[in-house]
Scaffold this motif. Structure first.
Motif, short mmCIF file in Angstrom:
data_model
loop_
_atom_site.label_atom_id
_atom_site.label_comp_id
_atom_site.label_asym_id
_atom_site.label_seq_id
_atom_site.Cartn_x
_atom_site.Cartn_y
_atom_site.Cartn_z
N LEU A 386 0.82 -1.22 0.00
CA LEU A 386 0.00 0.00 0.00
C LEU A 386 0.85 1.26 0.00
CD1 LEU A 386 -2.87 -1.04 2.44
CD2 LEU A 386 -2.84 -1.08 -0.05
N ALA A 387 2.09 1.15 0.48
CA ALA A 387 2.99 2.30 0.42
C ALA A 387 3.49 2.54 -0.99
CB ALA A 387 4.16 2.09 1.38
N LYS A 388 3.76 1.47 -1.74
CA LYS A 388 4.25 1.56 -3.11
C LYS A 388 3.40 0.67 -4.03
CE LYS A 388 7.96 4.01 -1.99
NZ LYS A 388 8.19 5.39 -2.48
N PRO A 389 2.13 1.00 -4.23
CA PRO A 389 1.25 0.11 -5.01
C PRO A 389 1.68 -0.02 -6.47
CG PRO A 389 0.16 2.20 -4.56
CD PRO A 389 1.40 2.19 -3.73
N GLY A 390 2.19 1.05 -7.06
CA GLY A 390 2.61 0.98 -8.46
C GLY A 390 3.76 0.03 -8.67
N ILE A 391 4.79 0.15 -7.81
CA ILE A 391 5.94 -0.75 -7.92
C ILE A 391 5.53 -2.18 -7.63
CG2 ILE A 391 8.18 -1.31 -6.90
CD1 ILE A 391 8.59 1.66 -6.38
N SER A 392 4.68 -2.37 -6.61
CA SER A 392 4.21 -3.72 -6.26
C SER A 392 3.46 -4.35 -7.42
CB SER A 392 3.30 -3.65 -5.03
OG SER A 392 3.98 -3.11 -3.92
N LEU A 393 2.62 -3.55 -8.09
CA LEU A 393 1.86 -4.06 -9.23
C LEU A 393 2.79 -4.48 -10.37
CD1 LEU A 393 -0.77 -4.49 -10.84
CD2 LEU A 393 -0.69 -2.06 -11.45
#
Length: 760
Positions: A386-393
């Motif tokens: 949730l802190a880095k949703p774009g990178i996680s995705l």
């Protein structure tokens, strides 16, 4: 009403409420249903799929001709007599003596008929080192394996007298017996061990014997009832043993899952300080609703198999659909009744050292607090996601796409004996030796010729021309055997295909027969039918029909799953993301299958060396099963997220709450599924191994990367757009009205989400 006064509407809530109030009646109705279903099913018996119903095309036409003629095709057997050295020939006296001894020995058993010598039928290899003694097993071919033992022992006796030669038997009956002996108990043990494995995992998950027994008991009774229903339904749509095994797998998986969802939520609410009645009603309104949404979605996915036109698939689809429906109904009716009856006794049989902090945590919590223990591990993962949703995705989706990439080169085929069983059975070596000496001899093409007068000069001439042209065309090296049934005006022509066990080369030989040899010979005689069947032809017809059904099955499953998600969550965004994530999960499972079984990456770890292909029926089967089962987790997690959002939490907080509070139950459910499917991955048959590995890998990916990383990352990026529902869609039915559990906690109403009508 418990801690609050607001009535909860909806099928699941009403069913749970009625069952809790009329608990003995609910339990009695369920027991009566199971007993009646089993009794009626046993009384009427089960009708199994016939050969003529298995496929369409030429294979089906040939089977219909045989059935209509009333011809009982016996199980054929072959004894290979082969020189072990390069000097001995079939013309030698010792070789002739061995052949004569084989003929005499098998005839003496009284179990065989039409024994032929290779010196009469010319079944002698080109190098003069191998010969085939052929015969039929008396009686029904379906039970020939039960009568072949004396014949096998007779052949073994001849082998002992002629050690300088290799004397081995192979055929339909001997293979049937070998497989039953080698794998019959194997399958039974796998099926029976699935229940104790599930029970053991549930014991760890709940820490109490009674709580662990409830899901297993409901799943087992649902399976028992469905077995009876299969017998009744089979008189309309025939069933099969394969459908029975698939039904058991799916029934155990969803039956345990549904109970696990329900029971875990009821337990969480009690731990949060709610009274037993309120906790049960909250579980009914939330987990009960999720079970119904998930169950209907799984049923729709299973119904996709009915569009294949393949009788075996239709049987599997209908059987799976029925067991899911029965388990779903049982979970929202008899389970609340049992929980109401048991009350606190559901914690009986608590295991030492497991969940010791539960009681202390319960004492610390207040009634106003929302139930649901949170997973520390997934809490830590969610903080990063949730802190880095774009990178996680990008990372998670990229990893799954990389895993799925090998699926683009997927090669499917019907596995031959050597690929299906490897070198685990001696009969496989015999199969390979016969195919090497007599290409296609173990699995010849069969031309079923039907004429008004099979003995007319025109038909006899056409049969002779067919035999000659089949050899001259290069489709076969012979011998081409013709067996005429005068009374039925039917002839069976057996053509060993060049290519033997090589499906691609044998397929080209089949094309020569169908496209050139047959039209130029039998095709020129008026009134003659000559469909070509056999193992290679059946595989070809199966593939053609399966390929033709892929698009309608995929379209049906995806479209209806989309509509169900749209109606259940009234969010266009959630419906779209659900489909995309499920497709990504299935694609990753395909990639793992291709990597392991086709390319051999890590194949030694699962005993799959040298397979080189995926069995034809598996990709479509996996798509339907996985698309349905993955909805279990998806609906459960998204329902919890939406529930938190309706309570007024911000989207990111709702995502975190929904994922971490469901992580325990999703993990437990996934571990059970993976363990059960992995049992089938340990079997020696490659088809079952591929099914087990594919299902286990997909469920593991779905419960971890998809639900724990990709789903929260996508929802976090979308924010309030998660709940987008265009005004022009508001006319659609609203199936969301029974998900408002916090109404039990007090009179405060949750705020409406944008574009959403919250019914109470």
């Amino acid at each position: 009403m418990g801690n609050g006064d607001t009535r909860v509407r909806g099928i699941a809530a009403r069913a749970g409420g009625w069952s809790a109030r009329h608990r003995w009646a609910a339990v009695g109705i369920w027991v009566l249903f199971v007993v009646l279903a089993m009794g009626l099913g046993s009384a009427v018996g089960r009708v199994d799929v016939k050969d003529s119903e298995q496929l369409k095309g030429e294979t089906s036409t040939a089977a219909h001709i045989i059935e209509d003629a009333g011809i009982e095709e016996p199980a054929g057997e072959t004894v290979l007599v082969q020189a072990k050295d390069g000097d001995t020939k079939t013309t030698d006296a010792a070789f002739r003596s061995a052949v004569a001894d084989v003929v005499k020995a098998v005839e003496a058993t009284g179990e065989v008929a039409d024994v032929t010598s290779p010196y009469d039928t010319k079944t002698i290899s080109k190098d003069g080192r191998s010969a085939l003694v052929q015969f039929d097993v008396r009686g029904d071919s379906d039970t020939a394996g039960e009568r072949i033992e004396p014949v096998l022992k007779a052949v073994e006796g001849v082998q002992e007298d002629h050690t300088e030669l290799r004397i081995e038997e192979i055929g339909g009956a001997s293979m049937m017996k070998t497989f039953d002996d080698a794998f019959g108990d194997d399958f039974k043990k796998a099926e029976l061990s699935a229940v104790p494995v599930a029970l053991g995992i549930l014991l760890i998950a709940f820490g109490a014997l009674v709580a662990a027994l409830l899901p297993v008991a409901l799943a087992v009774t649902a399976i028992m009832a469905t077995m009876g229903l299969m017998g009744i339904v089979s008189h309309v749509m025939p069933m099969s043993d394969t459908a029975n095994s698939v039904m058991l797998l799916v029934g155990l998986a969803v039956g345990v899952d549904y109970c696990l969802f329900y029971l875990r939520r009821e337990r969480e609410e009690r731990e949060a300080g709610r009274d037993a009645q309120t906790a049960l009603r909250i579980a009914a309104a939330t987990s009960g609703r999720a079970i119904i949404v998930s169950g209907v979605t799984v049923c729709v996915a299973m119904a996709g198999m009915l569009f294949t036109g393949l009788a075996e698939f239709e049987a599997m689809g209908l059987a799976s659909l029925m067991v899911v429906a029965v388990a779903m109904v049982g979970s929202v009716t008899v389970l609340p009744a049992l929980l109401s009856l048991l009350g606190e006794r559901v914690e009986k049989g608590r295991l030492p050292f497991l969940h010791r902090d539960k009681r202390r945590r319960k004492d610390r919590q207040t009634p106003a607090r929302s139930g649901g223990s949170e997973s520390r591990f997934w809490g830590a993962v969610l903080r990063v996601v949730l802190a880095k949703p774009g990178i996680s995705l990008v990372v998670a989706a990229g990893a799954l796409l990389a895993v799925a990439a090998p699926a683009l080169g997927m090669k499917t085929e019907q596995l031959t004996l050597d690929k299906e069983f490897g070198d685990s059975l001696p009969i496989v070596a015999t199969y390979n030796r016969v195919n090497e000496a007599f290409p296609g001899g173990t699995e010849p093409a069969e031309v079923i010729v039907k004429a008004q007068d099979i003995n007319s000069p025109e038909v006899k001439s056409a049969l002779a021309d067919f035999r000659a042209r089949a050899i001259s065309s290069g489709a076969t090296r012979g011998p081409v055997d013709i067996k005429v049934h005068d009374a039925q005006n039917v002839a069976f022509v057996y053509v060993p295909l060049v290519g033997g066990s090589d499906q691609e080369k044998a397929g080209k030989s089949l094309d020569l027969l169908r496209d050139e040899v047959r039209p130029d010979t039998l095709g020129k005689v008026d009134g003659v039918e000559a469909p070509i069947t056999g193992q290679v032809a059946g595989s070809r017809d199966f593939n053609d029909q399966l390929v033709g059904s892929v698009v309608p099955v995929f379209a049906f499953v995806v479209v209806f799953a989309f509509l169900l998600m749209l109606l259940s969550f009234r969010s266009l965004t959630i419906a779209v993301t659900s489909i995309v994530l499920n497709l990504l999960s299935v694609g990753a499972a395909y990639g793992i299958l291709v990597g392991v079984f086709q390319h051999g990456w890590g194949a030694s770890l699962v005993g799959a060396e040298g397979v080189g292909a995926i069995i034809t029926w598996l990709p479509l089967f996996l798509f339907v099963i996985l698309f349905g089962l993955s909805m279990d987790y998806h609906v459960f997690v998204v329902s919890r997220i939406r529930e938190a959002r309706l309570r007024g939490l911000a989207t990111k907080d709702a995502i975190r709450h929904g994922v971490v509070t469901t992580a325990g139950v999703v993990t437990s459910a996934a571990v059970i599924m993976v363990a059960v499917f992995a049992i089938f991955g340990t079997l020696s048959m490659q088809s079952m191994k591929q099914m087990g590995v594919g299902l286990a890998a997909a469920v593991l990916i779905d419960a971890t990367i998809i639900r724990g990383v990709l789903l929260p990352a996508v929802m976090a990026l979308l924010g309030e757009h998660n709940w987008y529902f265009p005004k022009w869609l508001h006319r659609l039915p609203d199936l969301t009205h029974d998900e408002a559990p916090e109404q039990f906690a007090g009179p405060q109403q949750p705020p409406a989400v944008e574009g959403e009508r919250v019914g109470v």
